[in-house]
Design a protein around this motif. Sequence first.
Motif, PDB file in Angstrom:
ATOM      1  N   GLY A  55       0.793  -1.222   0.000  1.00 10.69           N
ATOM      2  CA  GLY A  55       0.000   0.000   0.000  1.00 10.69           C
ATOM      3  C   GLY A  55       0.826   1.274   0.000  1.00 10.69           C
ATOM      4  N   ARG A  56       2.093   1.177   0.336  1.00 13.47           N
ATOM      5  CA  ARG A  56       3.028   2.295   0.295  1.00 13.47           C
ATOM      6  C   ARG A  56       2.660   3.445   1.223  1.00 13.47           C
ATOM      7  NH1 ARG A  56       4.833   3.407  -5.821  1.00 13.47           N
ATOM      8  NH2 ARG A  56       6.361   1.775  -5.914  1.00 13.47           N
ATOM      9  N   ARG A  57       2.035   3.170   2.299  1.00 18.93           N
ATOM     10  CA  ARG A  57       1.717   4.239   3.256  1.00 18.93           C
ATOM     11  C   ARG A  57       2.939   4.521   4.101  1.00 18.93           C
ATOM     12  NH1 ARG A  57      -4.497   4.223   4.358  1.00 18.93           N
ATOM     13  NH2 ARG A  57      -5.061   3.683   2.247  1.00 18.93           N
ATOM     14  N   THR A  58       3.152   5.777   4.455  1.00 17.97           N
ATOM     15  CA  THR A  58       4.376   6.159   5.155  1.00 17.97           C
ATOM     16  C   THR A  58       4.421   5.654   6.592  1.00 17.97           C
ATOM     17  OG1 THR A  58       3.384   8.293   5.702  1.00 17.97           O
ATOM     18  CG2 THR A  58       4.779   8.200   3.759  1.00 17.97           C
ATOM     19  N   TRP A  59       3.290   5.330   7.186  1.00 13.39           N
ATOM     20  CA  TRP A  59       3.295   4.856   8.565  1.00 13.39           C
ATOM     21  C   TRP A  59       3.664   3.382   8.674  1.00 13.39           C
ATOM     22  CZ3 TRP A  59       0.035   0.874   9.558  1.00 13.39           C
ATOM     23  CH2 TRP A  59      -1.055   0.700   8.702  1.00 13.39           C
ATOM     24  N   VAL A  60       3.601   2.636   7.585  1.00 11.94           N
ATOM     25  CA  VAL A  60       3.839   1.191   7.628  1.00 11.94           C
ATOM     26  C   VAL A  60       5.260   0.839   8.070  1.00 11.94           C
ATOM     27  CG1 VAL A  60       3.902  -0.929   6.250  1.00 11.94           C
ATOM     28  CG2 VAL A  60       1.987   0.648   6.028  1.00 11.94           C
ATOM     29  N   PRO A  61       6.318   1.435   7.473  1.00 15.15           N
ATOM     30  CA  PRO A  61       7.657   1.053   7.949  1.00 15.15           C
ATOM     31  C   PRO A  61       7.903   1.472   9.397  1.00 15.15           C
ATOM     32  CG  PRO A  61       7.825   2.834   6.368  1.00 15.15           C
ATOM     33  CD  PRO A  61       6.405   2.365   6.355  1.00 15.15           C
ATOM     34  N   TRP A  62       7.361   2.624   9.796  1.00 12.04           N
ATOM     35  CA  TRP A  62       7.528   3.046  11.188  1.00 12.04           C
ATOM     36  C   TRP A  62       6.846   2.067  12.135  1.00 12.04           C
ATOM     37  CZ3 TRP A  62      11.272   5.951  12.339  1.00 12.04           C
ATOM     38  CH2 TRP A  62      11.657   7.010  11.527  1.00 12.04           C
ATOM     39  N   ALA A  63       5.673   1.623  11.777  1.00 13.59           N
ATOM     40  CA  ALA A  63       4.952   0.663  12.617  1.00 13.59           C
ATOM     41  C   ALA A  63       5.696  -0.672  12.665  1.00 13.59           C
ATOM     42  CB  ALA A  63       3.534   0.464  12.091  1.00 13.59           C
ATOM     43  N   ALA A  64       6.243  -1.111  11.532  1.00 16.93           N
ATOM     44  CA  ALA A  64       6.990  -2.373  11.507  1.00 16.93           C
ATOM     45  C   ALA A  64       8.261  -2.273  12.342  1.00 16.93           C
ATOM     46  CB  ALA A  64       7.314  -2.768  10.071  1.00 16.93           C
ATOM     47  N   VAL A  65       8.973  -1.155  12.233  1.00 13.78           N
ATOM     48  CA  VAL A  65      10.186  -0.960  13.034  1.00 13.78           C
ATOM     49  C   VAL A  65       9.837  -0.939  14.518  1.00 13.78           C
ATOM     50  CG1 VAL A  65      11.962   0.746  13.626  1.00 13.78           C
ATOM     51  CG2 VAL A  65      11.561   0.154  11.236  1.00 13.78           C
ATOM     52  N   ALA A  66       8.776  -0.228  14.886  1.00 13.97           N
ATOM     53  CA  ALA A  66       8.363  -0.175  16.295  1.00 13.97           C
ATOM     54  C   ALA A  66       7.972  -1.565  16.804  1.00 13.97           C
ATOM     55  CB  ALA A  66       7.201   0.799  16.461  1.00 13.97           C
ATOM     56  N   LEU A  67       7.250  -2.326  15.991  1.00 15.31           N
ATOM     57  CA  LEU A  67       6.840  -3.672  16.398  1.00 15.31           C
ATOM     58  C   LEU A  67       8.052  -4.575  16.585  1.00 15.31           C
ATOM     59  CD1 LEU A  67       4.465  -5.666  16.865  1.00 15.31           C
ATOM     60  CD2 LEU A  67       4.679  -6.246  14.438  1.00 15.31           C
ATOM     61  N   GLU A  68       9.012  -4.495  15.674  1.00 11.37           N
ATOM     62  CA  GLU A  68      10.199  -5.341  15.774  1.00 11.37           C
ATOM     63  C   GLU A  68      11.040  -4.971  16.995  1.00 11.37           C
ATOM     64  OE1 GLU A  68      10.766  -7.997  13.986  1.00 11.37           O
ATOM     65  OE2 GLU A  68       9.134  -7.695  12.589  1.00 11.37           O
TER      66      GLU A  68
ATOM     67  N   LEU B 233      14.268  -1.891   6.637  1.00 14.94           N
ATOM     68  CA  LEU B 233      13.220  -0.878   6.495  1.00 14.94           C
ATOM     69  C   LEU B 233      13.742   0.546   6.685  1.00 14.94           C
ATOM     70  CD1 LEU B 233      10.156  -2.569   8.176  1.00 14.94           C
ATOM     71  CD2 LEU B 233      10.607  -2.224   5.749  1.00 14.94           C
ATOM     72  N   LEU B 234      14.945   0.698   7.234  1.00 20.02           N
ATOM     73  CA  LEU B 234      15.513   2.037   7.400  1.00 20.02           C
ATOM     74  C   LEU B 234      16.451   2.427   6.256  1.00 20.02           C
ATOM     75  CD1 LEU B 234      16.174   2.115  11.241  1.00 20.02           C
ATOM     76  CD2 LEU B 234      14.298   3.151   9.963  1.00 20.02           C
ATOM     77  N   LEU B 235      16.618   1.560   5.278  1.00 21.03           N
ATOM     78  CA  LEU B 235      17.469   1.878   4.125  1.00 21.03           C
ATOM     79  C   LEU B 235      16.731   2.804   3.154  1.00 21.03           C
ATOM     80  CD1 LEU B 235      19.107  -1.594   3.442  1.00 21.03           C
ATOM     81  CD2 LEU B 235      20.186   0.432   4.412  1.00 21.03           C
ATOM     82  N   PRO B 236      17.473   3.635   2.408  1.00 20.20           N
ATOM     83  CA  PRO B 236      16.839   4.594   1.484  1.00 20.20           C
ATOM     84  C   PRO B 236      15.878   3.988   0.448  1.00 20.20           C
ATOM     85  CG  PRO B 236      19.130   5.185   1.808  1.00 20.20           C
ATOM     86  CD  PRO B 236      18.924   3.869   2.507  1.00 20.20           C
TER      87      PRO B 236
END
Length: 140
Positions: free
Chosen positions: A70-83, A121-124
């Motif tokens: 879906g390419r939403r900007t909150w998805v990688p932040w949520a995945a990083v927080a969950l991990e 997920l934090l890579l450019p």
Amino acid sequence: MTVTVRTEPMPFVVRAARFVMTLQVAFGMMGLVFLGGAALSGFAPALLLLIAWEVAFLWAAGWLMGRFGGRRTWVPWAAVALELLEVVVSVVIDVADSGRLDLLGLLPQNAAGPLPVVVLLLLPPSWRWFSQRKRTDAPS
């Protein structure tokens, strides 16, 4: 008339992060089977808390994996927080179980799955993927 949708392929780093999360969910579900067997053999309230945490983590990880396209900007932040939460909770559980705090001994085994996901997920390329919205070319 047919609407044409231009799509780009998902970058390798995002696919790799999703693959590692898939492995986490698969092995977590196997772990739930063993935890369920342990819970049935002898009742322990602490074991039920562990099962509840594992079910919540597996559900959240699976739900987030479904949102990668879906390419939403909150998805990688949520995945990083969950991990990162997974690392913290597993270290707390290990410390509570063993009664000693040895972070250098605990972190490598508890961060083996979450750390690659966080780094990927934090890579450019990952940020470029999640910051671009899907484009639809409407017929003229």
